[in-house]
Design an enzyme around this catalytic site. Structure first.
Site, PDB file in Angstrom:
ATOM      1  N   ASP A 114      -9.354  84.079 -81.583  1.00 28.57           N
ATOM      2  CA  ASP A 114      -8.732  83.815 -82.885  1.00 28.57           C
ATOM      3  C   ASP A 114      -9.684  84.061 -84.053  1.00 28.57           C
ATOM      4  OD1 ASP A 114     -10.347  81.654 -82.167  1.00 28.57           O
ATOM      5  OD2 ASP A 114      -8.687  80.276 -81.899  1.00 28.57           O
TER       6      ASP A 114
ATOM      7  N   ASN B 105      -5.614  67.883 -80.089  1.00 25.94           N
ATOM      8  CA  ASN B 105      -4.156  67.829 -79.935  1.00 25.94           C
ATOM      9  C   ASN B 105      -3.665  68.714 -78.784  1.00 25.94           C
ATOM     10  OD1 ASN B 105      -4.534  70.397 -80.946  1.00 25.94           O
ATOM     11  ND2 ASN B 105      -3.388  70.083 -82.858  1.00 25.94           N
TER      12      ASN B 105
ATOM     13  N   HIS C 219      -4.444  71.963 -78.358  1.00 26.90           N
ATOM     14  CA  HIS C 219      -4.293  73.390 -78.651  1.00 26.90           C
ATOM     15  C   HIS C 219      -5.279  74.232 -77.849  1.00 26.90           C
ATOM     16  CE1 HIS C 219      -7.185  73.338 -82.399  1.00 26.90           C
ATOM     17  NE2 HIS C 219      -7.855  73.716 -81.333  1.00 26.90           N
TER      18      HIS C 219
ATOM     19  N   GLU D   1      -0.930  75.651 -81.776  1.00 30.30           N
ATOM     20  CA  GLU D   1      -0.784  74.223 -82.019  1.00 30.30           C
ATOM     21  C   GLU D   1       0.398  73.659 -81.227  1.00 30.30           C
ATOM     22  OE1 GLU D   1      -3.240  72.992 -83.339  1.00 30.30           O
ATOM     23  OE2 GLU D   1      -3.808  73.766 -85.295  1.00 30.30           O
TER      24      GLU D   1
HETATM   25  C1  F6R Z   1     -11.852  78.489 -80.940  1.00 28.98           C
HETATM   26  C2  F6R Z   1     -10.585  77.994 -80.460  1.00 28.98           C
HETATM   27  C3  F6R Z   1     -10.247  76.534 -80.417  1.00 28.98           C
HETATM   28  C4  F6R Z   1     -11.398  75.633 -79.970  1.00 28.98           C
HETATM   29  C5  F6R Z   1     -10.976  74.168 -80.014  1.00 28.98           C
HETATM   30  C6  F6R Z   1     -12.120  73.249 -79.669  1.00 28.98           C
HETATM   31  O1  F6R Z   1     -11.929  79.893 -80.843  1.00 28.98           O
HETATM   32  O2  F6R Z   1      -9.768  78.775 -80.135  1.00 28.98           O
HETATM   33  O3  F6R Z   1      -9.142  76.344 -79.575  1.00 28.98           O
HETATM   34  O4  F6R Z   1     -11.784  75.983 -78.687  1.00 28.98           O
HETATM   35  O5  F6R Z   1     -10.513  73.858 -81.287  1.00 28.98           O
HETATM   36  O6  F6R Z   1     -13.091  73.315 -80.667  1.00 28.98           O
HETATM   37  P1  F6R Z   1     -14.494  72.578 -80.517  1.00 28.98           P
HETATM   38  O7  F6R Z   1     -15.167  73.242 -79.384  1.00 28.98           O
HETATM   39  O8  F6R Z   1     -15.200  72.822 -81.803  1.00 28.98           O
HETATM   40  O9  F6R Z   1     -14.183  71.158 -80.226  1.00 28.98           O
END
Ligand code: F6R
Length: 252
Positions: free
Chosen positions: A67, A136, A138, A143
């Protein structure tokens, strides 16, 4: 789903890096799906530290990132393009044109999404997709409530995701409201998936993921239906699960 329970963030990162490096050793032209965020930083550090000793080359590897924020220039320190370069790519020998990250500052974002799916298809699909998980549930920026059949698309970020990611920005207002993300279908088409989870704040979502149903309000729950998913989670992340439940799922 295979669950590997580890002591802490360091052990998680070391094991994850080893799995990624083994993938490159067995298939030097592997297609790796990359993630950003705090969870994966340690994994990239291990790869950077070890790739020389392991006589590993990424010259034939291609990468596709999950992303990117919309409206953030690639040269800006908060872009995922910048993150990947700073944390990994500038230290290894991967050719620049083998790296693929959605361009969230382009003019035709819809075309960008379609082109991104085309890139993944032309590369022959992803061999190993690295994932983190949001509080959450995701994965990527899909989401809760995102249909499981989505491909690369534009998303409006949940306010809770913007809160969680505010730590990377100077102010909460600067956190982008939208992003481009691989869809859930895009992610689950990967041949293998490696999900990393660390820290007490991820314990509630881990409990829900392991004990709950497969449902669109927990996007990561779709991973239960995938034939090759490894979760590496540390003790803190598993602290809300009964020990027996962890044992049943653990093969390593
Ligand atoms: C990042 C992504 C997100 C993160 C998730 C966890 O490319 O796609 O899904 O993996 O938000 O983020 P952290 O590791 O910062 O807790």
């Amino acid at each position: 789903m295979k669950l590997v329970k580890v002591k802490d963030y360091q052990e998680m990162s070391k094991k994850a890096a080893q799995i990624i490096m083994d993938q490159v050793k067995t298939k030097p032209d592997a297609v790796l799906g990359m993630a950003t965020g705090e969870t994966v930083i340690g994994t990239y550090e291990y790869i950077v530290k070890n790739f020389k000793q392991e006589l590993l080359s990424f010259k034939q590897v291609s990468t596709v990132n999950l992303d990117e924020y919309i409206g953030v220039k690639r040269s800006h320190p908060t872009s995922y393009y910048y993150f990947m370069n700073e944390k990994l790519f500038k230290y290894i020998d991967i050719p620049h044109d083998h790296v693929h990250i959605p361009n969230g500052s382009g003019t035709d974002l819809q075309a960008e999404c379609e082109e991104y799916e085309g890139i993944i298809e032309r590369l022959g699909g992803v061999d190993l997709q690295l994932l983190g998980i949001g509080h959450n549930g995701h994965i990527g920026f899909n989401e809760p409530g995102t249909p499981f059949q989505t491909r690369t698309h534009i998303v409006k970020l949940a306010e809770s995701t913007r809160d969680a990611n505010a730590r990377f920005f100077k102010t909460r207002e600067e956190v982008p409201t939208h992003a481009i993300t691989m869809g859930i279908e895009t992610i689950t088409k990967s041949r293998k998936i490696l999900l990393l989870v660390s820290g007490k704040e991820k314990a509630p979502i881990m409990e829900r993921l392991i004990n709950g149903e497969v449902e669109e309000c927990v996007p990561a729950s779709i991973l239960k239906l995938h034939p090759s998913v490894t979760i590496i989670a540390d003790e803190d992340a598993l602290s809300m699960l009964e020990n027996d439940c962890v044992k049943v799922l653990t093969h390593d």
